[in-house]
Design a protein around this motif. Structure first.
Motif, short mmCIF file in Angstrom:
data_model
loop_
_atom_site.label_atom_id
_atom_site.label_comp_id
_atom_site.label_asym_id
_atom_site.label_seq_id
_atom_site.Cartn_x
_atom_site.Cartn_y
_atom_site.Cartn_z
N GLN A 289 59.37 3.29 40.86
CA GLN A 289 60.56 2.84 40.13
C GLN A 289 60.30 1.69 39.15
O GLN A 289 61.09 1.46 38.24
CB GLN A 289 61.64 2.39 41.12
N HIS A 290 59.21 0.97 39.34
CA HIS A 290 58.96 -0.23 38.54
C HIS A 290 57.75 -0.10 37.62
O HIS A 290 57.59 -0.91 36.71
CB HIS A 290 58.73 -1.46 39.44
N GLY A 291 56.87 0.87 37.89
CA GLY A 291 55.61 0.92 37.18
C GLY A 291 54.75 -0.27 37.58
O GLY A 291 55.00 -0.95 38.58
N GLY B 219 55.36 -1.96 33.15
CA GLY B 219 56.76 -2.32 32.98
C GLY B 219 56.92 -3.83 33.05
O GLY B 219 55.95 -4.57 33.24
N ASP B 220 58.16 -4.28 32.89
CA ASP B 220 58.49 -5.71 32.88
C ASP B 220 59.29 -6.07 34.13
O ASP B 220 60.04 -5.24 34.66
CB ASP B 220 59.31 -6.05 31.64
N GLY B 221 59.16 -7.31 34.57
CA GLY B 221 59.93 -7.75 35.72
C GLY B 221 59.45 -9.08 36.23
O GLY B 221 58.49 -9.67 35.69
N ALA B 222 60.10 -9.58 37.27
CA ALA B 222 59.71 -10.85 37.88
C ALA B 222 60.04 -10.84 39.36
O ALA B 222 61.01 -10.20 39.80
CB ALA B 222 60.42 -12.02 37.21
N GLY C 297 67.35 -4.75 32.19
CA GLY C 297 67.91 -3.53 31.61
C GLY C 297 67.99 -2.36 32.56
O GLY C 297 67.89 -2.49 33.78
N GLN C 298 68.17 -1.19 32.00
CA GLN C 298 68.24 0.05 32.76
C GLN C 298 66.85 0.67 32.90
O GLN C 298 66.00 0.49 32.03
CB GLN C 298 69.17 1.04 32.06
N HIS D 15 60.96 -0.63 33.63
CA HIS D 15 61.96 -1.40 32.89
C HIS D 15 61.27 -2.15 31.76
O HIS D 15 60.18 -2.70 31.94
CB HIS D 15 62.65 -2.41 33.81
N PHE D 16 61.91 -2.19 30.60
CA PHE D 16 61.42 -2.96 29.45
C PHE D 16 62.46 -3.99 29.05
O PHE D 16 63.67 -3.69 29.06
CB PHE D 16 61.13 -2.05 28.25
N VAL D 17 62.00 -5.16 28.63
CA VAL D 17 62.93 -6.20 28.17
C VAL D 17 63.49 -5.85 26.79
O VAL D 17 62.88 -5.10 26.03
CB VAL D 17 62.24 -7.57 28.08
N ALA D 18 64.64 -6.43 26.49
CA ALA D 18 65.21 -6.32 25.15
C ALA D 18 64.57 -7.37 24.24
O ALA D 18 63.92 -8.31 24.71
CB ALA D 18 66.72 -6.54 25.22
#
Length: 325
Positions: free
Chosen positions: A279-281, A165-168, A16-17, A50-53
């Protein structure tokens, strides 16, 4: 012939944004929780995350990061003979997120399993993959850190909900005739379980306990700055290297103050530290491979550079890996 392992490709993905501090503060205010951009930046260095939907899981983020890492390494799923996913937010109780990722990318047949060491997870997973490659159990490993921490957050607790936040992030680790991973140092101390945890579980079809993240921030900070220095020095010693040899420090992106403290202790200027926390947390097990990929794709981390990766997380776990890119 001595067998080593080397990273041949990196990849990452953010869903996401970006959600800025101002946007998050506005959303929290609607729930009666007060915070601000200034308050968050001053204490953490975080400006966005960023958070997932709904309906998006850790394996979905892992697929994107893994595909980018394989593309960078010039290989495909059919070439992978080991998959390790570091995550504290698996898609299901079981099977492992690694097996779900395996099915989604079509790398069926190879060994696949998860590693759970929270924010230290990627360092643990990379060390395990390195050991398996050195032992001849694998030749081309896909090592992934993937998290959807947004689903563990208590959005009434401003001390924690602004941090994560979320990510990979992912790497391809291959057998090599020359050393890539030079040394690693892993530790855990279970007596600190309570300072960072999600004290809930599933029983009888219901959630038992509290399924939201709990953290004693001061205790975590105090412990982190000490153990990260120790792990860094132990890893360097094992490799016969010193702080002066480090080209890049790529730490777990938890808090800019922890990162600055570690850099000072290792006598490294912040110009040698890869920083993406703004930017990512804190993306837990995803944060180190996210930062590594960011450094590579922005032309900072280059072939031949000596990079020190280090993380600390719930458990309490910590560790470091020294690698030649």
């Amino acid at each position: 012939m001595t067998r080593f392992s080397k990273i041949t490709g990196t990849g990452s993905f953010l869903p996401g944004q970006p959600i800025t501090n101002a946007q998050l503060a506005s959303d929290l205010a609607a729930q009666g929780v007060e915070t601000s951009d200034e308050w968050i930046v001053e204490r953490t260095g975080i400006k966005a995350r960023h958070f997932v939907a709904d309906g998006v899981f850790s394996s979905d983020l892992a697929v994107e990061a893994a595909n980018r890492a394989m593309q960078a390494a010039g290989c495909g799923p059919q070439d992978i003979d080991l998959i390790i996913v570091a995550t504290s937010t698996p898609d299901m109780v079981f099977p492992s997120t690694a097996c779900i990722l395996q099915q989604k990318i079509g790398a069926n047949g190879c060994a696949a399993f998860d590693v759970q060491a929270v924010c230290s997870g990627f360092v643990y997973a990379l060390s395990v993959a390195d050991a398996m490659i050195r032992a001849g159990s694998a030749s081309k490993a896909l090592v992934v850190g993937a998290e959807v921490f947004s689903r563990l957050l208590d959005f009434k607790d401003r001390a924690t909900c602004v941090l994560f936040g979320d990510g990979a992030g992912a790497v391809v680790l291959e057998a090599s005739e020359t050393p890539g991973i030079l040394a690693s140092d892993l530790h855990a101390d279970g007596k600190h379980v309570g300072i960072l945890c999600v004290p809930g579980h599933v029983a009888g079809g219901e959630v038992m306990g509290d399924p939201l993240l709990k953290m004693d921030g001061q205790a975590v900070f105090k412990l982190a700055v000490g153990v990260l220095e120790d792990a860094a020095r132990a890893t360097l010693s094992k490799a016969g290297k010193s702080e002066a040899d480090i080209d890049w420090l790529i730490p777990h992106q938890a808090n800019i103050r922890i990162m600055q403290s570690t850099a000072r202790k290792l006598k490294l200027p912040m110009g040698k530290v890869i920083v993406t926390v703004d930017q990512h947390g804190n993306t837990s097990a995803a944060s180190i491979p996210l930062a590594l990929d960011w450094g590579v794709r922005n032309g900072k981390v280059k072939l031949g550079d000596l990079a020190l990766l280090e993380g600390v997380g719930g458990g309490f776990t910590w560790g470091a890996v020294l690698l030649n890119m």
